[in-house]
Design an enzyme around this catalytic site. Structure first.
Site, PDB file in Angstrom:
ATOM      1  CB  ILE A  62      63.909  47.125  57.213  1.00  0.00           C
ATOM      2  CG1 ILE A  62      64.840  46.517  56.168  1.00  0.00           C
ATOM      3  CG2 ILE A  62      62.746  46.183  57.502  1.00  0.00           C
ATOM      4  CD1 ILE A  62      65.451  45.188  56.584  1.00  0.00           C
ATOM      5  N   GLY A  63      61.290  49.473  57.435  1.00  0.00           N
ATOM      6  CA  GLY A  63      60.382  50.155  58.360  1.00  0.00           C
ATOM      7  C   GLY A  63      60.697  51.632  58.392  1.00  0.00           C
TER       8      GLY A  63
ATOM      9  CB  SER B  81      51.924  52.823  57.538  1.00  0.00           C
ATOM     10  OG  SER B  81      51.143  53.993  57.561  1.00  0.00           O
TER      11      SER B  81
ATOM     12  CD  GLN C 287      54.692  54.827  59.230  1.00  0.00           C
ATOM     13  OE1 GLN C 287      55.118  53.778  58.741  1.00  0.00           O
ATOM     14  NE2 GLN C 287      54.934  55.153  60.483  1.00  0.00           N
TER      15      GLN C 287
ATOM     16  CB  CYS D  38      55.480  54.153  76.952  1.00  0.00           C
ATOM     17  SG  CYS D  38      54.386  52.937  76.187  1.00  0.00           S
TER      18      CYS D  38
END
Length: 400
Positions: free
Chosen positions: A192-193, A217, A220, A372
């Site tokens: 998933i993803g 995406s 992607q 980050c």
């Protein structure tokens, strides 16, 4: 999804002592007063204005101070993108300011109120809005991400326990996930993803799994199909809520940050519905130390629209009664090294793609990766790998 959280300099109107007389326009305070407030805020942090250390802030625009005080972290990030200030080591600047205590105080009261109203009345991560982040960030350009990431195209935290470089750390992360899931040849695995297909390729090539990967995406999906050509891998452009089928194993790496608190229960209900009775599910996600629903406005606008970080409590409540937690590992400190490796790659290869983008994009990525990294260095945010089952008999031992 590295989600980043750049809570750095501004405080609320009350903390600033601002009155209706001072809040009269987009530049709220006289520059001299605004500068004094910021100097007081960062005093003792090790970060100075126009100092000589690589983590010092070099101010290049006279309205910098007032803009940051008026607009909070959104103004700080946008000012950097526009060249209003420079800092050689944004990661160290962010780390020192967060360590100094400028974390929760860094958002203005209007920022907090706006997001609470939006998230309270609207499902910002509904199916109708699910593709927004794909179009805004992941579809930005495969040429950029190919140069920033390592050959696996993993866009999530690497596992640096024994790794000497980024590629080794990412391969170790993929293999750690596969071993935690006890994948065997012929198993049906759902990713998933799936991003650019890194785990799907790894599980199919090295463990003999039949993998279905989903992403929101287009870029992607296109590259993932190319990378997995010839392997038992199917890549779908699809929202997780629309999935059907039954899978022996389910994995989700760096996607849960896009689910949103109003959908956590639906997410786990979907996983429960798709997972075989003796199956395993592994969730790999950035996590928040707090259960307060909030986002950084700059990250939300420029990097991951509608993203929000889950807390331990969020995950526990959403999975309770659905799945049994078998193992919970935190290696958030490894995200600092991952982000810095991405930044080094980005800097080293920017000249190869500079003609395809503008300098604002370059500064946006450098700022995002730096703040980050500083947040993970401060342990302000975490990285969790959590293994769930349906509670079938037998012992589970998680590899490390």
């Amino acid at each position: 999804m590295p989600v980043p959280v750049s809570r750095l300099i501004a405080q609320t109107d009350m903390e600033f002592g601002m009155t209706s007389d001072t809040r009269i326009g987009p530049i709220a305070l006289p520059d001299t007063r605004a500068r004094r407030i910021i100097e007081n805020l960062i005093e003792g942090s090790g970060v100075t204005l126009n100092g000589s250390q690589p983590w010092d802030i070099r101010v290049l625009h006279p309205d910098f101070f007032s803009r940051v005080l008026h607009q909070g972290t959104l103004g700080l990030g946008e000012a950097y993108m526009q060249g209003w200030w420079e800092c050689e080591r944004i990661d160290e600047m962010a780390y020192r300011l967060l360590r100094h205590g400028l974390g929760e105080r860094a958002h203005t009261s209007s920022e907090r109120l706006l997001y609470r109203l939006q998230s309270g009345f609207f499902n910002l991560q509904s199916k109708a809005r699910a593709y927004i982040v794909g179009e805004a960030h992941y579809d930005l350009g495969n040429d950029l991400f190919e140069r920033m990431l390592d050959p696996t195209m993993c866009y999530s935290c690497g596992y640096w326990k024994q790794a000497k470089n980024l590629h080794e750390a990412q391969v170790a992360k993929l293999d750690l996930a596969a071993r935690k899931l006890n994948i065997e040849p012929g198993m049906k695995v759902l990713d998933i993803g799936c991003g650019w297909g890194s785990f799907a390729e790894h599980a199919a090539r090295h463990y003999g799994a039949e993998v279905t990967g989903i992403t929101i995406s287009k870029e992607q999906a296109s590259l993932a199909r190319q990378r997995c050509e010839g392997l038992p891998v199917e890549i779908l452009l699809e929202d997780y809520r629309d999935l059907e089928g039954r899978f022996d194993r389910i994995v989700s790496i760096g996607m849960f940050e896009h689910v949103g608190h109003r959908n956590y229960r639906t997410y786990f209900e979907t996983v429960e519905r798709l997972l075989d009775e003796r199956g395993l599910f592994m969730l790999h996600s950035i996590g928040s130390n707090s259960s307060e629903i909030s986002v950084d406005p700059w990250i939300n606008k420029y990097i991951f629209p509608n993203g929000v970080l889950p807390s331990i409590q969020h995950i526990a409540r959403a999975s309770e009664g659905r799945l049994l937690m078998e193992d919970w590992q935190n290696f958030g400190a490894d995200y600092d090294r991952t982000l810095m490796a991405w930044r080094d790659n980005f800097d080293a290869h920017w000249h190869e793609i500079a003609a395809n983008y503008n300098d604002k994009t370059r500064r946006m990525f450098r700022y995002y990766l730096g703040v980050c990294a500083g947040a993970f260095r401060d342990r302000d945010i975490q990285l969790w790998q959590i293994v769930f089952s349906k509670g079938h008999p037998g012992r589970y031992d998680a590899p490390r």
